[in-house]
Design a protein around this motif. Structure first.
Motif, mmCIF file in Angstrom:
data_model
loop_
_atom_site.group_PDB
_atom_site.id
_atom_site.type_symbol
_atom_site.label_atom_id
_atom_site.label_comp_id
_atom_site.label_asym_id
_atom_site.label_seq_id
_atom_site.Cartn_x
_atom_site.Cartn_y
_atom_site.Cartn_z
ATOM 1 N N PHE A 81 9.495 18.967 -10.259
ATOM 2 C CA PHE A 81 9.968 17.805 -11.026
ATOM 3 C C PHE A 81 10.931 16.953 -10.198
ATOM 4 N N MET A 82 11.736 17.599 -9.373
ATOM 5 C CA MET A 82 12.624 16.833 -8.494
ATOM 6 C C MET A 82 11.824 16.091 -7.419
ATOM 7 N N ALA A 83 10.750 16.704 -6.919
ATOM 8 C CA ALA A 83 9.877 16.019 -5.970
ATOM 9 C C ALA A 83 9.205 14.819 -6.633
ATOM 10 N N PHE A 84 8.837 14.965 -7.903
ATOM 11 C CA PHE A 84 8.302 13.830 -8.656
ATOM 12 C C PHE A 84 9.323 12.697 -8.718
ATOM 13 N N GLY A 85 10.574 13.040 -9.022
ATOM 14 C CA GLY A 85 11.612 12.017 -9.084
ATOM 15 C C GLY A 85 11.816 11.316 -7.758
ATOM 16 N N LEU A 86 11.794 12.085 -6.689
ATOM 17 C CA LEU A 86 11.958 11.484 -5.366
ATOM 18 C C LEU A 86 10.789 10.559 -5.038
ATOM 19 N N ALA A 87 9.574 11.004 -5.308
ATOM 20 C CA ALA A 87 8.398 10.188 -4.992
ATOM 21 C C ALA A 87 8.368 8.914 -5.829
ATOM 22 N N ILE A 88 8.751 9.006 -7.093
ATOM 23 C CA ILE A 88 8.739 7.806 -7.940
ATOM 24 C C ILE A 88 9.830 6.827 -7.508
ATOM 25 N N MET A 89 10.983 7.343 -7.058
ATOM 26 C CA MET A 89 12.045 6.442 -6.571
ATOM 27 C C MET A 89 11.610 5.709 -5.308
ATOM 28 N N GLY A 135 8.497 5.199 -4.283
ATOM 29 C CA GLY A 135 7.400 4.293 -4.633
ATOM 30 C C GLY A 135 7.885 3.038 -5.315
ATOM 31 N N TYR A 136 8.824 3.184 -6.246
ATOM 32 C CA TYR A 136 9.366 2.008 -6.925
ATOM 33 C C TYR A 136 10.105 1.105 -5.946
ATOM 34 N N TYR A 137 10.894 1.712 -5.051
ATOM 35 C CA TYR A 137 11.631 0.908 -4.072
ATOM 36 C C TYR A 137 10.670 0.127 -3.179
ATOM 37 N N LEU A 138 9.627 0.803 -2.688
ATOM 38 C CA LEU A 138 8.676 0.112 -1.812
ATOM 39 C C LEU A 138 7.912 -0.972 -2.554
ATOM 40 N N ALA A 139 7.503 -0.705 -3.793
ATOM 41 C CA ALA A 139 6.797 -1.721 -4.574
ATOM 42 C C ALA A 139 7.719 -2.885 -4.914
ATOM 43 N N PHE A 140 8.971 -2.595 -5.246
ATOM 44 C CA PHE A 140 9.934 -3.649 -5.567
ATOM 45 C C PHE A 140 10.236 -4.501 -4.338
ATOM 46 N N THR A 141 10.387 -3.859 -3.191
ATOM 47 C CA THR A 141 10.681 -4.596 -1.965
ATOM 48 C C THR A 141 9.479 -5.407 -1.497
ATOM 49 N N ALA A 142 8.272 -4.894 -1.736
ATOM 50 C CA ALA A 142 7.069 -5.601 -1.301
ATOM 51 C C ALA A 142 6.917 -6.942 -2.002
ATOM 52 N N ARG A 143 7.437 -7.051 -3.229
ATOM 53 C CA ARG A 143 7.352 -8.325 -3.938
ATOM 54 C C ARG A 143 8.284 -9.376 -3.354
ATOM 55 N N ARG A 144 9.336 -8.938 -2.675
ATOM 56 C CA ARG A 144 10.351 -9.868 -2.170
ATOM 57 C C ARG A 144 10.124 -10.289 -0.720
ATOM 58 N N VAL A 145 9.319 -9.557 0.030
ATOM 59 C CA VAL A 145 9.085 -9.889 1.436
ATOM 60 C C VAL A 145 7.694 -10.479 1.596
ATOM 61 N N ASP A 146 7.489 -11.151 2.709
ATOM 62 C CA ASP A 146 6.175 -11.710 2.998
ATOM 63 C C ASP A 146 5.177 -10.589 3.254
ATOM 64 N N TRP A 161 1.165 6.855 -6.828
ATOM 65 C CA TRP A 161 0.058 7.777 -7.140
ATOM 66 C C TRP A 161 0.430 9.211 -6.778
ATOM 67 N N LEU A 162 1.124 9.390 -5.669
ATOM 68 C CA LEU A 162 1.569 10.729 -5.286
ATOM 69 C C LEU A 162 2.532 11.292 -6.325
ATOM 70 N N SER A 163 3.396 10.461 -6.865
ATOM 71 C CA SER A 163 4.343 10.947 -7.865
ATOM 72 C C SER A 163 3.625 11.404 -9.131
ATOM 73 N N PHE A 164 2.570 10.687 -9.546
ATOM 74 C CA PHE A 164 1.813 11.127 -10.721
ATOM 75 C C PHE A 164 1.093 12.449 -10.451
ATOM 76 N N ILE A 172 0.825 -1.204 0.000
ATOM 77 C CA ILE A 172 0.000 0.000 0.000
ATOM 78 C C ILE A 172 0.865 1.262 0.000
ATOM 79 N N GLN A 173 2.000 1.234 0.703
ATOM 80 C CA GLN A 173 2.876 2.406 0.692
ATOM 81 C C GLN A 173 3.460 2.643 -0.696
ATOM 82 N N GLY A 174 3.840 1.573 -1.385
ATOM 83 C CA GLY A 174 4.356 1.707 -2.735
ATOM 84 C C GLY A 174 3.327 2.315 -3.671
ATOM 85 N N LYS A 175 2.095 1.831 -3.582
ATOM 86 C CA LYS A 175 1.031 2.382 -4.420
ATOM 87 C C LYS A 175 0.761 3.844 -4.090
#
Length: 132
Positions: free
Chosen positions: A36-44, A46-57, A10-13, A3-6
């Motif tokens: 635009f830099m805030a967009f980059g930070l939010a997308i990074m 979000g991607y990290y949290l979504a990527f990590t969520a796939r690897r953990v229980d 969404w915040l980055s968009f 949920i944090q990744g999502k």
């Protein structure tokens, strides 16, 4: 974590849309660049949290039926009382006062700061809190 990744994605968009709108409307480069830099930070993030969520229980926050206490664990050890932060605060206040007034005051603040740090580091090596 899903949920944090999502939420961050969404915040980055949203930030991207606001950056484009702000850039077109105001034609001000500094604020547009910051958005635009805030967009980059939010997308990074979000991607990290979504990527990590796939690897953990799945965690308790991903379960809609979970209680608040499901993720609770040991909080750790906290010192019952200590006078050392007071010493560091007084020394730090004197040090900032030395920057504002004159540098000779730093000679009085440095010993107070060092005594506070020394006391805090060796707090559990002496006295009633000594580990046996």
């Amino acid at each position: 974590m899903k949920i944090q990744g999502k939420m961050f994605i969404w915040l980055s968009f949203f930030i991207l849309a606001m950056a484009v709108l702000y850039g077109l409307w105001s034609k001000e480069p500094v604020g547009t660049t910051a958005l635009f830099m805030a967009f980059g930070l939010a997308i990074m993030v979000g991607y990290y949290l979504a990527f990590t969520a796939r690897r953990v229980d799945a965690m308790a926050q991903d379960d809609k039926e979970a209680d608040v206490a499901d993720e609770a664990g040991e909080l750790g050890f906290f010192s019952p009382h200590s006078w050392q932060p007071l010493s560091l605060a007084i020394g730090g206040a004197l040090a900032f006062l030395a920057v504002a007034l004159d540098w000779w005051l730093m000679f009085f603040s440095l010993p107070v700061i060092l005594i506070g740090i020394w006391g805090w580091v060796f707090e559990y090596y002496r006295g009633e809190n000594q580990n046996q």
